[in-house]
Write a protein that holds these residues in place. Structure first.
Motif, PDB file in Angstrom:
ATOM      1  N   UNK A 135       6.480  -8.445  -4.413  1.00 52.03           N
ATOM      2  CA  UNK A 135       7.782  -7.770  -4.311  1.00 52.03           C
ATOM      3  C   UNK A 135       7.787  -6.363  -4.916  1.00 52.03           C
ATOM      4  N   UNK A 136       6.929  -6.123  -5.904  1.00 46.10           N
ATOM      5  CA  UNK A 136       6.861  -4.798  -6.531  1.00 46.10           C
ATOM      6  C   UNK A 136       6.276  -3.735  -5.604  1.00 46.10           C
ATOM      7  N   UNK A 137       5.651  -4.183  -4.478  1.00 47.81           N
ATOM      8  CA  UNK A 137       4.998  -3.240  -3.561  1.00 47.81           C
ATOM      9  C   UNK A 137       5.913  -2.756  -2.443  1.00 47.81           C
ATOM     10  N   UNK A 138       7.169  -3.107  -2.492  1.00 45.28           N
ATOM     11  CA  UNK A 138       8.093  -2.656  -1.443  1.00 45.28           C
ATOM     12  C   UNK A 138       8.132  -1.132  -1.408  1.00 45.28           C
ATOM     13  N   UNK A 139       7.975  -0.579  -0.213  1.00 49.92           N
ATOM     14  CA  UNK A 139       8.130   0.867  -0.038  1.00 49.92           C
ATOM     15  C   UNK A 139       6.918   1.696  -0.388  1.00 49.92           C
ATOM     16  N   UNK A 140       5.780   1.063  -0.700  1.00 48.10           N
ATOM     17  CA  UNK A 140       4.590   1.865  -1.026  1.00 48.10           C
ATOM     18  C   UNK A 140       3.343   1.234  -0.410  1.00 48.10           C
ATOM     19  N   UNK A 141       2.439   2.080   0.012  1.00 49.76           N
ATOM     20  CA  UNK A 141       1.213   1.627   0.679  1.00 49.76           C
ATOM     21  C   UNK A 141       0.190   1.188  -0.357  1.00 49.76           C
ATOM     22  N   UNK A 142      -0.217  -0.074  -0.265  1.00 51.11           N
ATOM     23  CA  UNK A 142      -1.211  -0.607  -1.210  1.00 51.11           C
ATOM     24  C   UNK A 142      -2.502  -1.031  -0.520  1.00 51.11           C
ATOM     25  N   UNK A 143      -2.467  -1.190   0.814  1.00 52.60           N
ATOM     26  CA  UNK A 143      -3.667  -1.584   1.565  1.00 52.60           C
ATOM     27  C   UNK A 143      -3.845  -0.621   2.740  1.00 52.60           C
ATOM     28  N   UNK A 144      -5.059  -0.075   2.881  1.00 52.92           N
ATOM     29  CA  UNK A 144      -5.396   0.793   4.008  1.00 52.92           C
ATOM     30  C   UNK A 144      -6.601   0.201   4.736  1.00 52.92           C
ATOM     31  N   UNK A 145      -6.449   0.016   6.047  1.00 49.41           N
ATOM     32  CA  UNK A 145      -7.529  -0.539   6.876  1.00 49.41           C
ATOM     33  C   UNK A 145      -7.915   0.503   7.921  1.00 49.41           C
ATOM     34  N   UNK A 146      -9.186   0.900   7.931  1.00 56.19           N
ATOM     35  CA  UNK A 146      -9.670   1.883   8.898  1.00 56.19           C
ATOM     36  C   UNK A 146     -10.445   1.185  10.011  1.00 56.19           C
ATOM     37  N   UNK A 147     -10.137   1.528  11.274  1.00 56.17           N
ATOM     38  CA  UNK A 147     -10.790   0.952  12.449  1.00 56.17           C
ATOM     39  C   UNK A 147     -11.315   2.084  13.334  1.00 56.17           C
ATOM     40  N   UNK A 148     -12.361   1.842  14.115  1.00 60.29           N
ATOM     41  CA  UNK A 148     -12.932   2.925  14.918  1.00 60.29           C
ATOM     42  C   UNK A 148     -12.099   3.342  16.120  1.00 60.29           C
ATOM     43  N   UNK A 149     -11.318   2.427  16.717  1.00 61.90           N
ATOM     44  CA  UNK A 149     -10.572   2.760  17.931  1.00 61.90           C
ATOM     45  C   UNK A 149      -9.113   2.337  17.810  1.00 61.90           C
ATOM     46  N   UNK A 205       8.030 -12.505   2.890  1.00 63.75           N
ATOM     47  CA  UNK A 205       9.005 -11.417   2.806  1.00 63.75           C
ATOM     48  C   UNK A 205       8.392 -10.180   2.151  1.00 63.75           C
ATOM     49  N   UNK A 206       8.866  -9.023   2.587  1.00 62.71           N
ATOM     50  CA  UNK A 206       8.468  -7.770   1.953  1.00 62.71           C
ATOM     51  C   UNK A 206       7.194  -7.161   2.483  1.00 62.71           C
ATOM     52  N   UNK A 218       8.518   2.284   4.758  1.00 59.25           N
ATOM     53  CA  UNK A 218       7.873   1.617   3.634  1.00 59.25           C
ATOM     54  C   UNK A 218       6.791   0.642   4.007  1.00 59.25           C
ATOM     55  N   UNK A 219       5.876   1.042   4.894  1.00 57.17           N
ATOM     56  CA  UNK A 219       4.763   0.166   5.257  1.00 57.17           C
ATOM     57  C   UNK A 219       3.814   0.017   4.068  1.00 57.17           C
ATOM     58  N   UNK A 220       3.567  -1.237   3.653  1.00 64.44           N
ATOM     59  CA  UNK A 220       2.643  -1.425   2.529  1.00 64.44           C
ATOM     60  C   UNK A 220       1.226  -1.777   2.985  1.00 64.44           C
ATOM     61  N   UNK A 264      -1.390   7.160  -3.488  1.00 64.25           N
ATOM     62  CA  UNK A 264      -1.555   7.062  -4.941  1.00 64.25           C
ATOM     63  C   UNK A 264      -1.393   5.636  -5.463  1.00 64.25           C
ATOM     64  N   UNK A 265      -0.734   4.753  -4.668  1.00 66.04           N
ATOM     65  CA  UNK A 265      -0.563   3.354  -5.095  1.00 66.04           C
ATOM     66  C   UNK A 265      -1.559   2.408  -4.433  1.00 66.04           C
TER      67      UNK A 265
END
Length: 574
Positions: A65-79, A98-99, A121-123, A144-145
């Protein structure tokens, strides 16, 4: 190992159960516990081994729930296709939690729409390196998060020239993070990235795929998405397996397909996880004792079933995991017996997926044309000849033949009537179905065609690939099922198989092309609907017509004649 043995939240387990997942694949079993602990991981695994779930489930589980509104996971794909696919899968895992908000960012799509999604707010953000870099520069994606970075198909990203972008992104995220990398191969460039950006990573290497049984012949058939059930009925009627399994990806599809097969005279029964144990037992007993000839099942429901003597396996849906393909076709060809596996595919995307399965399993999957009604009738006649010739001589029926002869019906006529009745009974339920044939093999070999008219043209900056891509996506047909595309100022005509024209019209209304809503109708020689009416001829068409009529005159001369004539017509009309 099953998913419920992991320390996962009830929301995740509920989503996994709804998707029909129960037992983990090898990559999932080894990776998920490590990722849940926050370890850096290097996963060496091919496409189709279930790795989206391997990193997607821990990614969703990590959101609080503390991660609402901030990006904490980034996934990179080639296409973009892989980014969209991963986004869709992860949304399914997050259905009951939820969230959790996901966003896919990739080139060739609306930047404004992506910015709007990110501002909501995509996390969990899934994207291609180039578009992710664009959002970082615009400061519409803030990292930054960030706690976790996942590189999916890292070797492919390097092959596509994304190394600089990847390194820029990794240098821009917090140093205290989890870095996860999945790759089919481990070239020096990948190893250099792991050494520089990962912290004491754990290697997870998946063993080579189990080889498919050599005695199993494997074939595939291309058909339009809306005609798969008809295609399956044709194949069942043509090959007449005494015992067959048909695999679907969802419980709903199992119920729907079973109902359709029973309605058309097939002895079929469905099997899936929502059925009570007593129902499952009854279905399995009827299949084992041959009361039921066709078992329609999901992968999970069929797991653990050991039935000998299955003649054929049909993949109504392509499996969601390459390992499932091996498990499916392994139901036939057991104990030294031969078996056959047939797969139905729709569209070029599924053809690419099938080629990946072929590579993964080290087996040849041959293309076959769908049999038509006349083929099946001929095959049925051949089977009747074999059946009758194999019967032992029996004189009990001679008195009946004598009585018929007294009525003026000789033995040939009597036999013909009985055979015709049996033949009609076996072919009466065949669908009226002309299999699609490619349009680009010459008029003699191609299908009979008609044209459809699409209410968009050059004025909207439309190119042939936009038209073809939209048609393939809407119908599930292959690109080669469509013929000549003629783009005019305000409309476009496309050559299509006459046998599929109704399905194409149903599938494409409504349809969008390059963001524009379009209408698709049968072409009657002039554009129809809102864009119909008398239109000024295309200048090039007019020039070509006049050049043919008047000889090799200059283009300027032709149009000097054409323009005044046009003005004169306008004046007379006024």
């Amino acid at each position: 190992m099953q998913f419920n043995e992991l320390n996962l939240s009830q929301e995740i387990l509920r989503a996994v159960e709804e998707l029909g997942f129960e037992e983990m694949t090898e990559i999932q079993q080894q990776s998920i516990p490590l990722l849940l602990e926050g370890q850096d991981v290097i996963g060496r695994s091919n496409t189709g081994t279930g790795k989206t779930a391997a990193f997607g489930i821990p990614a969703v589980e990590s959101i609080s729930p503390a991660d609402r509104g901030r990006t904490t996971v980034l996934i990179l794909c080639p296409t973009r296709e892989l980014a969209m696919q991963a986004n869709e899968e992860i949304r399914k895992f997050a259905k009951f939690k939820e969230g959790v908000k996901t966003s896919a960012v990739y080139g060739g799509a609306s930047m404004e729409k992506q910015i709007h999604e990110l501002k909501r707010g995509a996390n969990i953000v899934i994207g291609t390196p180039g578009r992710v870099m664009d959002h970082i520069r615009r400061r519409t994606l803030r990292l930054e998060n960030l706690r976790t970075v996942i590189l999916d198909e890292a070797d492919e990203m390097l092959n596509m020239g994304f190394r600089e972008d990847i390194e820029s992104i990794l240098a821009d995220v917090p140093s205290e993070r989890q870095t996860v990398l999945f790759s089919a191969t481990m070239p020096p460039e990948i190893l250099a990235i792991t050494e520089k950006y990962q912290n004491d990573p754990v290697q997870v290497k998946i063993k080579s795929a189990q080889k498919t049984v050599e005695l199993i012949e494997q074939f595939y058939f291309e058909t339009a998405m809306g005609r798969k059930t008809d295609a399956l009925r044709l194949l069942l009627a043509a090959y007449k397996p005494s015992s067959a399994m048909v695999f679907c990806n969802t419980k709903a599809m199992v119920d729907q397909l079973t109902e359709e097969l029973v309605k058309h005279g097939f002895r079929a029964a469905g099997l899936h996880g929502d059925m009570k144990q007593i129902q499952r037992t009854q279905v399995m007993n009827s299949f084992k004792n041959k009361t039921t000839e066709i078992l329609v099942a999901t992968d999970v429901a069929a797991r653990g079933i050991d039935v000998s003597g299955v003649d054929a396996v049909f993949n109504y849906d392509l499996p969601q995991d390459n390992e499932y393909y091996i498990h499916r076709i392994g139901r036939t060809g057991r104990a030294g017996h031969t078996g056959s596996a047939y797969t139905l595919i729709s569209g070029r995307r599924q053809l690419f997926d099938l080629r990946a399965i072929e590579k993964y399993t080290h087996a040849e999957i041959k293309e076959m044309p769908l049999p038509d009604r006349s083929d099946i009738i001929a095959m049925t006649k051949e089977n009747l000849v074999k059946q009758i010739s194999s019967l032992e001589a029996n004189h009990n029926g001679y008195d009946i033949l004598d009585r018929l002869a007294a009525m003026g019906i000789d033995y040939r006529e009597a036999a013909a009537r009985l055979i015709s009745e049996k033949l009609d009974a076996e072919t009466a339920s065949l669908p009226e179905f002309e299999a699609s044939r490619p349009l680009r093999k010459g008029k003699k070999d191609g299908a009979k065609t008609v044209k459809v008219d699409i209410s968009i043209g050059r004025s909207k900056r439309i190119a042939p690939n936009f038209i073809l891509g939209a048609l393939v996506d809407a119908t599930g047909m292959s690109g080669r099922d469509f013929g000549k595309i003629d783009i005019f100022d305000n409309h476009t005509t496309v050559e299509v198989p006459e046998s599929e024209s109704e399905y194409i019209l149903d599938s494409t209304n409504p349809m969008k092309i390059n963001g524009h809503q379009v209408e698709v109708k049968l072409y009657s020689g002039k554009p129809t609907g809102a864009f119909s009416g008398r239109k000024r001829p295309e200048r090039k068409q007019e020039f070509d017509r006049r050049k043919k009529a008047y000889g090799n005159r200059k283009k300027s001369d032709v149009f000097s004649d054409y323009v005044p004539n046009r003005r004169k017509r306008a004046k007379n009309k006024g």
